[in-house]
Design a protein around this motif. Structure first.
Motif, PDB file in Angstrom:
ATOM      1  N   ALA A  26      -4.722  10.134  -2.366  1.00  0.00           N
ATOM      2  CA  ALA A  26      -3.571   9.459  -1.766  1.00  0.00           C
ATOM      3  C   ALA A  26      -3.337   9.943  -0.349  1.00  0.00           C
ATOM      4  CB  ALA A  26      -2.327   9.695  -2.621  1.00  0.00           C
ATOM      5  N   SER A  27      -3.543  11.236  -0.117  1.00  0.00           N
ATOM      6  CA  SER A  27      -3.339  11.791   1.224  1.00  0.00           C
ATOM      7  C   SER A  27      -4.368  11.259   2.209  1.00  0.00           C
ATOM      8  CB  SER A  27      -3.392  13.317   1.173  1.00  0.00           C
ATOM      9  OG  SER A  27      -3.322  13.869   2.457  1.00  0.00           O
ATOM     10  N   SER A  28      -5.643  11.221   1.819  1.00  0.00           N
ATOM     11  CA  SER A  28      -6.686  10.751   2.738  1.00  0.00           C
ATOM     12  C   SER A  28      -6.589   9.258   2.972  1.00  0.00           C
ATOM     13  CB  SER A  28      -8.068  11.113   2.186  1.00  0.00           C
ATOM     14  OG  SER A  28      -8.267  10.531   0.903  1.00  0.00           O
ATOM     15  N   ASP A  29      -6.126   8.509   1.976  1.00  0.00           N
ATOM     16  CA  ASP A  29      -5.982   7.061   2.151  1.00  0.00           C
ATOM     17  C   ASP A  29      -4.906   6.710   3.159  1.00  0.00           C
ATOM     18  OD1 ASP A  29      -8.026   6.258   0.558  1.00  0.00           O
ATOM     19  OD2 ASP A  29      -6.805   5.961  -1.235  1.00  0.00           O
ATOM     20  N   ARG A  30      -3.960   7.609   3.405  1.00  0.00           N
ATOM     21  CA  ARG A  30      -2.920   7.344   4.400  1.00  0.00           C
ATOM     22  C   ARG A  30      -3.454   7.440   5.817  1.00  0.00           C
ATOM     23  NH1 ARG A  30       0.201  11.176   1.287  1.00  0.00           N
ATOM     24  NH2 ARG A  30       1.540  10.102  -0.220  1.00  0.00           N
ATOM     25  N   GLN A  89      -7.280  18.965 -12.557  1.00  0.00           N
ATOM     26  CA  GLN A  89      -8.236  18.474 -11.568  1.00  0.00           C
ATOM     27  C   GLN A  89      -7.969  17.008 -11.228  1.00  0.00           C
ATOM     28  OE1 GLN A  89     -12.207  19.118 -12.981  1.00  0.00           O
ATOM     29  NE2 GLN A  89     -11.955  21.346 -13.153  1.00  0.00           N
ATOM     30  N   LEU A  90      -7.656  16.233 -12.240  1.00  0.00           N
ATOM     31  CA  LEU A  90      -7.364  14.825 -12.018  1.00  0.00           C
ATOM     32  C   LEU A  90      -6.144  14.654 -11.130  1.00  0.00           C
ATOM     33  CD1 LEU A  90      -7.740  11.809 -12.614  1.00  0.00           C
ATOM     34  CD2 LEU A  90      -6.421  12.149 -14.718  1.00  0.00           C
ATOM     35  N   ILE A  91      -5.087  15.374 -11.406  1.00  0.00           N
ATOM     36  CA  ILE A  91      -3.866  15.265 -10.615  1.00  0.00           C
ATOM     37  C   ILE A  91      -4.126  15.703  -9.179  1.00  0.00           C
ATOM     38  CG2 ILE A  91      -1.496  16.061 -10.389  1.00  0.00           C
ATOM     39  CD1 ILE A  91      -2.073  14.156 -12.736  1.00  0.00           C
ATOM     40  N   ASP A  92      -4.833  16.831  -9.033  1.00  0.00           N
ATOM     41  CA  ASP A  92      -5.143  17.327  -7.688  1.00  0.00           C
ATOM     42  C   ASP A  92      -6.004  16.318  -6.923  1.00  0.00           C
ATOM     43  OD1 ASP A  92      -5.095  19.550  -5.724  1.00  0.00           O
ATOM     44  OD2 ASP A  92      -7.264  19.511  -6.074  1.00  0.00           O
ATOM     45  N   GLY A  93      -6.970  15.705  -7.603  1.00  0.00           N
ATOM     46  CA  GLY A  93      -7.806  14.694  -6.953  1.00  0.00           C
ATOM     47  C   GLY A  93      -7.015  13.478  -6.524  1.00  0.00           C
ATOM     48  N   LEU A  94      -6.084  13.055  -7.359  1.00  0.00           N
ATOM     49  CA  LEU A  94      -5.242  11.913  -6.998  1.00  0.00           C
ATOM     50  C   LEU A  94      -4.384  12.220  -5.780  1.00  0.00           C
ATOM     51  CD1 LEU A  94      -4.108  10.636 -10.516  1.00  0.00           C
ATOM     52  CD2 LEU A  94      -5.718   9.540  -8.956  1.00  0.00           C
ATOM     53  N   PHE A  97       0.826  -1.202   0.000  1.00  0.00           N
ATOM     54  CA  PHE A  97       0.000   0.000   0.000  1.00  0.00           C
ATOM     55  C   PHE A  97       0.863   1.257   0.000  1.00  0.00           C
ATOM     56  CE2 PHE A  97      -3.567  -2.733   1.244  1.00  0.00           C
ATOM     57  CZ  PHE A  97      -4.607  -2.129   0.553  1.00  0.00           C
ATOM     58  N   ASP A  98       1.918   1.251   0.816  1.00  0.00           N
ATOM     59  CA  ASP A  98       2.790   2.429   0.855  1.00  0.00           C
ATOM     60  C   ASP A  98       3.457   2.660  -0.490  1.00  0.00           C
ATOM     61  OD1 ASP A  98       2.151   2.907   3.463  1.00  0.00           O
ATOM     62  OD2 ASP A  98       3.906   1.896   4.305  1.00  0.00           O
ATOM     63  N   SER A  99       3.870   1.598  -1.126  1.00  0.00           N
ATOM     64  CA  SER A  99       4.499   1.742  -2.439  1.00  0.00           C
ATOM     65  C   SER A  99       3.514   2.314  -3.449  1.00  0.00           C
ATOM     66  CB  SER A  99       5.018   0.379  -2.916  1.00  0.00           C
ATOM     67  OG  SER A  99       5.537   0.469  -4.215  1.00  0.00           O
ATOM     68  N   GLN A 100       2.275   1.839  -3.399  1.00  0.00           N
ATOM     69  CA  GLN A 100       1.270   2.344  -4.332  1.00  0.00           C
ATOM     70  C   GLN A 100       0.967   3.816  -4.077  1.00  0.00           C
ATOM     71  OE1 GLN A 100      -2.504   0.412  -3.945  1.00  0.00           O
ATOM     72  NE2 GLN A 100      -3.332   1.269  -5.816  1.00  0.00           N
ATOM     73  N   ARG A 101       0.830   4.192  -2.805  1.00  0.00           N
ATOM     74  CA  ARG A 101       0.534   5.584  -2.494  1.00  0.00           C
ATOM     75  C   ARG A 101       1.687   6.500  -2.861  1.00  0.00           C
ATOM     76  NH1 ARG A 101      -1.727   3.710   3.344  1.00  0.00           N
ATOM     77  NH2 ARG A 101      -3.808   3.034   2.689  1.00  0.00           N
ATOM     78  N   ARG A 102       2.917   6.043  -2.598  1.00  0.00           N
ATOM     79  CA  ARG A 102       4.076   6.865  -2.971  1.00  0.00           C
ATOM     80  C   ARG A 102       4.133   7.068  -4.472  1.00  0.00           C
ATOM     81  NH1 ARG A 102       6.753   3.706   0.962  1.00  0.00           N
ATOM     82  NH2 ARG A 102       7.584   2.369  -0.700  1.00  0.00           N
ATOM     83  N   PHE A 103       3.795   6.002  -5.222  1.00  0.00           N
ATOM     84  CA  PHE A 103       3.807   6.129  -6.673  1.00  0.00           C
ATOM     85  C   PHE A 103       2.781   7.152  -7.141  1.00  0.00           C
ATOM     86  CE2 PHE A 103       1.826   4.891 -10.701  1.00  0.00           C
ATOM     87  CZ  PHE A 103       2.919   5.020 -11.549  1.00  0.00           C
ATOM     88  N   VAL A 104       1.554   7.085  -6.585  1.00  0.00           N
ATOM     89  CA  VAL A 104       0.515   8.030  -6.988  1.00  0.00           C
ATOM     90  C   VAL A 104       0.920   9.451  -6.634  1.00  0.00           C
ATOM     91  CG1 VAL A 104      -1.869   8.729  -6.582  1.00  0.00           C
ATOM     92  CG2 VAL A 104      -1.324   6.319  -6.844  1.00  0.00           C
ATOM     93  N   ALA A 105       1.434   9.641  -5.409  1.00  0.00           N
ATOM     94  CA  ALA A 105       1.815  10.984  -4.987  1.00  0.00           C
ATOM     95  C   ALA A 105       2.968  11.519  -5.827  1.00  0.00           C
ATOM     96  CB  ALA A 105       2.191  10.968  -3.507  1.00  0.00           C
TER      97      ALA A 105
END
Length: 404
Positions: free
Chosen positions: A230-234, A221-226, A167-175
């Motif tokens: 990612a921030s809220s999922d942490r 908007q898409l980038i900002d939403g991602l 999960f951390d790897s996925q979130r870091r990639f998105v961010a």
């Protein structure tokens, strides 16, 4: 639906059943041995002398004739039969009572033993219930000797380690990807705006630039939403007391101009409400809900925003009919309804996904139902972020005094 017994109940029943079977077998053997050892009746060998194979000793001497001896022998045999029957009946009754009491005691002891033996499993279950995509840091770390249960707990901890890393790897990639994409998008927007300043209005090139700016804005908007997703999922690293009604009031003020342009009327009912969470994420949550309610509406239309003391937040709007079976999919990323809800002002499909993620981060629940007459009703319960009543009253009073 057939109700099944729990593991503890089954363990206690098995324990009591085994004790019942063993106890019954032992009692039957005891009964047979005692019955064989008791005196038995036999026919007298000589008149006047009672003959038994095994009879209690007696000091009485039978006097008289053969008839008196035969009568005395019958009395003795009758007494032996009664004595034998009384002993066997007493043995059977007392053994049955003892067996029943043992079974009841075995049920209790089996329940206690099962509870103690299954306590590590309950610990694993409780830990698994507390875990989520935004909370994978907790571990069991079961102490004690190495056995099957500690091995199960260690295996579960290892699985959590792998999941957390994934999960951390996925979130870091998105961010990281979102941050890296922001720079070229901003550069592209600047270049288009500079080019538009040199192109006369109404020309095909200017119309092309306007469409490119629209696409660029949607990508931003898409980038900002991602990033927000990612921030809220942490999860929330820190919580502060936030006036939810103030957050909603500010969001309504921001969207009043947009509502007027779309011909929508905002109906607001806000009660003082304090929750513990992240103010920026809550502002994004309320803003997304209001923006979604305005974007997918009719003209003229209405939007109702309410904050309750529960604490809760509700946003409802007029608009096209929403199929009930399509509502759960609205909270998934990049999911939008086709048809009337997908107009020229449609978003990127992350608005309600961000809302759901922020609600989970605040330990709340979200429910959406189609509104009678068209539109959608979204209700959020922030029970998990509730502030105790005394503290909530003090915080609300302090905030009102500051605003005054």
């Amino acid at each position: 639906m057939v109700r099944r017994f729990s593991v503890k109940a089954r363990f206690a029943l098995v324990f009591a059943g085994l004790l019942l079977a063993i106890g019954a077998l032992m009692l039957v053997l005891e009964f047979l041995l005692v019955r064989a050892a008791l005196p038995t009746q036999t026919e007298p060998d000589e008149p006047g002398v009672p003959a038994t194979s095994s009879s209690p000793p007696t000091s009485s001497v039978v006097l008289g004739g053969p008839d008196q001896g035969r009568a005395a022998a019958q009395v003795v045999q009758h007494n032996i039969a009664e004595y034998r029957a009384d002993v066997l009946n007493t043995l059977a009754a007392q053994s049955g009572i003892a067996l029943a009491a043992s079974v009841v005691l075995a049920l209790g002891l089996g329940w206690v033993a099962a509870h103690r033996m299954l306590r590590p499993v309950q610990q694993v279950t409780a830990t698994a219930r507390r875990l989520g995509a935004d909370n994978l840091r907790e571990r069991i770390r079961m102490p004690g000797p190495r056995d099957e249960l500690t091995e199960l707990a260690d295996t579960f901890d290892g699985m959590l380690d792998r999941l957390a890393e994934s999960f951390d790897s996925q979130r870091r990639f998105v961010a990281n990807a979102s941050h890296e994409l922001r720079t070229p998008l901003a550069t592209q927007r600047t270049m288009i705006e500079v080019a538009m300043a040199k192109i006369p209005p109404g020309s095909p090139a200017r119309r092309l630039c306007e469409r490119l700016l629209t696409v660029n804005a949607r990508n931003e908007q898409l980038i900002d939403g991602l990033l927000v997703l990612a921030s809220s999922d942490r999860g929330l690293r820190a919580r502060t007391d936030v006036r939810l009604d103030e957050v909603a009031r500010q969001a309504v003020a921001v969207h009043r101009a947009s509502a007027a342009q779309r011909g929508c009327t905002l109906h607001v009912e806000l009660k003082p409400c304090v929750v513990r969470g992240d103010r920026l994420l809550l502002e994004r949550l309320v803003g997304n809900l209001i923006d979604n309610a305005l974007k997918y509406n009719t003209e003229p239309g209405s939007v109702w925003i309410g904050v309750g003391e529960r604490p809760s937040l509700s946003v409802a709007n007029t608009g096209p009919d929403v199929p009930a079976d399509a509502v759960p999919g609205l909270f998934e990323p990049f999911r939008q309804l086709a048809g009337d809800r997908a107009g020229p002002q449609r978003g990127v499909g992350l608005g309600l996904s961000i809302v759901a993620s922020v609600v989970r981060a605040h330990d709340g629940t979200i429910e959406a139902v189609p509104r009678a007459g068209g539109g959608l009703v979204v209700v959020i319960d922030f029970a998990g972020a509730r502030v105790p009543d005394g503290e909530s009253a003090r915080n609300s009073a302090a905030a009102d005094s500051e605003n005054a």
